[in-house]
Design a protein around this motif. Structure first.
Motif, PDB file in Angstrom:
ATOM      1  N   ASP A  16      22.740  44.049  41.480  1.00  0.00           N
ATOM      2  CA  ASP A  16      22.418  43.683  42.694  1.00  0.00           C
ATOM      3  C   ASP A  16      20.594  43.656  42.626  1.00  0.00           C
ATOM      4  O   ASP A  16      19.966  42.691  42.832  1.00  0.00           O
ATOM      5  N   GLU A  17      20.207  44.963  42.396  1.00  0.00           N
ATOM      6  CA  GLU A  17      18.961  45.153  42.083  1.00  0.00           C
ATOM      7  C   GLU A  17      18.098  44.560  41.076  1.00  0.00           C
ATOM      8  O   GLU A  17      16.925  44.158  41.287  1.00  0.00           O
ATOM      9  N   TYR A  19      18.734  41.420  39.900  1.00  0.00           N
ATOM     10  CA  TYR A  19      18.373  40.183  40.613  1.00  0.00           C
ATOM     11  C   TYR A  19      17.437  39.969  41.549  1.00  0.00           C
ATOM     12  O   TYR A  19      16.778  39.118  41.765  1.00  0.00           O
ATOM     13  N   HIS A  20      17.680  40.960  42.469  1.00  0.00           N
ATOM     14  CA  HIS A  20      16.612  40.972  43.483  1.00  0.00           C
ATOM     15  C   HIS A  20      15.190  41.145  43.050  1.00  0.00           C
ATOM     16  O   HIS A  20      14.369  40.450  43.570  1.00  0.00           O
ATOM     17  N   ARG A  21      14.863  41.971  42.135  1.00  0.00           N
ATOM     18  CA  ARG A  21      13.728  42.259  41.307  1.00  0.00           C
ATOM     19  C   ARG A  21      13.351  40.745  40.642  1.00  0.00           C
ATOM     20  O   ARG A  21      12.156  40.197  40.811  1.00  0.00           O
ATOM     21  N   ALA A  23      14.178  37.860  41.247  1.00  0.00           N
ATOM     22  CA  ALA A  23      13.960  36.781  42.415  1.00  0.00           C
ATOM     23  C   ALA A  23      12.310  37.092  43.087  1.00  0.00           C
ATOM     24  O   ALA A  23      11.670  36.578  43.347  1.00  0.00           O
ATOM     25  N   LYS A  24      12.424  38.489  43.488  1.00  0.00           N
ATOM     26  CA  LYS A  24      10.857  38.729  43.967  1.00  0.00           C
ATOM     27  C   LYS A  24      10.009  38.495  43.030  1.00  0.00           C
ATOM     28  O   LYS A  24       8.828  38.204  43.586  1.00  0.00           O
ATOM     29  N   ALA A  29      13.019  34.856  48.059  1.00  0.00           N
ATOM     30  CA  ALA A  29      13.882  35.825  48.611  1.00  0.00           C
ATOM     31  C   ALA A  29      15.276  35.557  47.771  1.00  0.00           C
ATOM     32  O   ALA A  29      15.417  34.417  47.109  1.00  0.00           O
ATOM     33  N   ASP A  30      16.170  36.417  48.072  1.00  0.00           N
ATOM     34  CA  ASP A  30      17.349  36.315  47.179  1.00  0.00           C
ATOM     35  C   ASP A  30      18.109  34.894  47.425  1.00  0.00           C
ATOM     36  O   ASP A  30      18.653  34.352  46.438  1.00  0.00           O
ATOM     37  N   TRP A  34      19.021  32.348  44.568  1.00  0.00           N
ATOM     38  CA  TRP A  34      20.337  31.759  44.076  1.00  0.00           C
ATOM     39  C   TRP A  34      20.669  30.277  44.339  1.00  0.00           C
ATOM     40  O   TRP A  34      21.403  29.677  43.577  1.00  0.00           O
TER      41      TRP A  34
END
Length: 140
Positions: A16-17, A19-21, A23-24, A29-30, A34
């Protein structure tokens, strides 16, 4: 909590982290990330309702993300063929360029990483992962 459960949860959070990084880093935003990712998987046209169903996002979250992607000039909406309610998401030219830089390059890397596994390993990984998620859903 046993050590295997901790290990499993840590792996899920690491994914999760990661893909969050990504995206950021691309300024998204997540949910925005997606949505663009899903559009790229579907040859640049995606039904918003299908996105919500397949990617486990609420309609409200998806609608807010789509609105911000529209405002940024990355996507536009059309009504799905034969429907007055369902909307299809499409990439603009700016969205195409953005996705080529940020999304499709990631998807290419993901494909290369998966290709590092043999067919048997890949099949086993997906079979076990799907089984575990299915059992979680059934048990909770």
């Amino acid at each position: 909590m046993n050590s295997e459960l901790r290990k499993w949860n840590k792996l899920i959070k690491q994914q999760d982290e990661f893909y969050h990084r990504i995206a950021k880093k691309s300024g998204l935003a997540d949910a925005q990330f997606w949505i663009l990712y899903a559009i790229c998987e579907t040859q640049n046209c995606l039904c918003q309702n299908t996105f919500c169903e397949n990617w486990c996002y609420s309609k409200q979250t998806a609608s807010a993300a789509v609105a911000s992607l529209q405002k940024a000039g990355l996507v536009y909406l059309t009504y799905a063929e034969g429907s007055r309610k369902k909307k299809d998401l499409h990439l603009t030219e700016k969205g195409e360029n953005f996705c080529n830089k940020h999304i499709r390059s990631l998807q290419s890397t993901e494909e290369k990483v998966l290709a590092m596994l043999s067919d048997v390993e890949r099949d086993a990984f997906f079979r076990v992962y799907e089984y575990l998620l299915e059992k979680l859903e059934d048990s909770y």
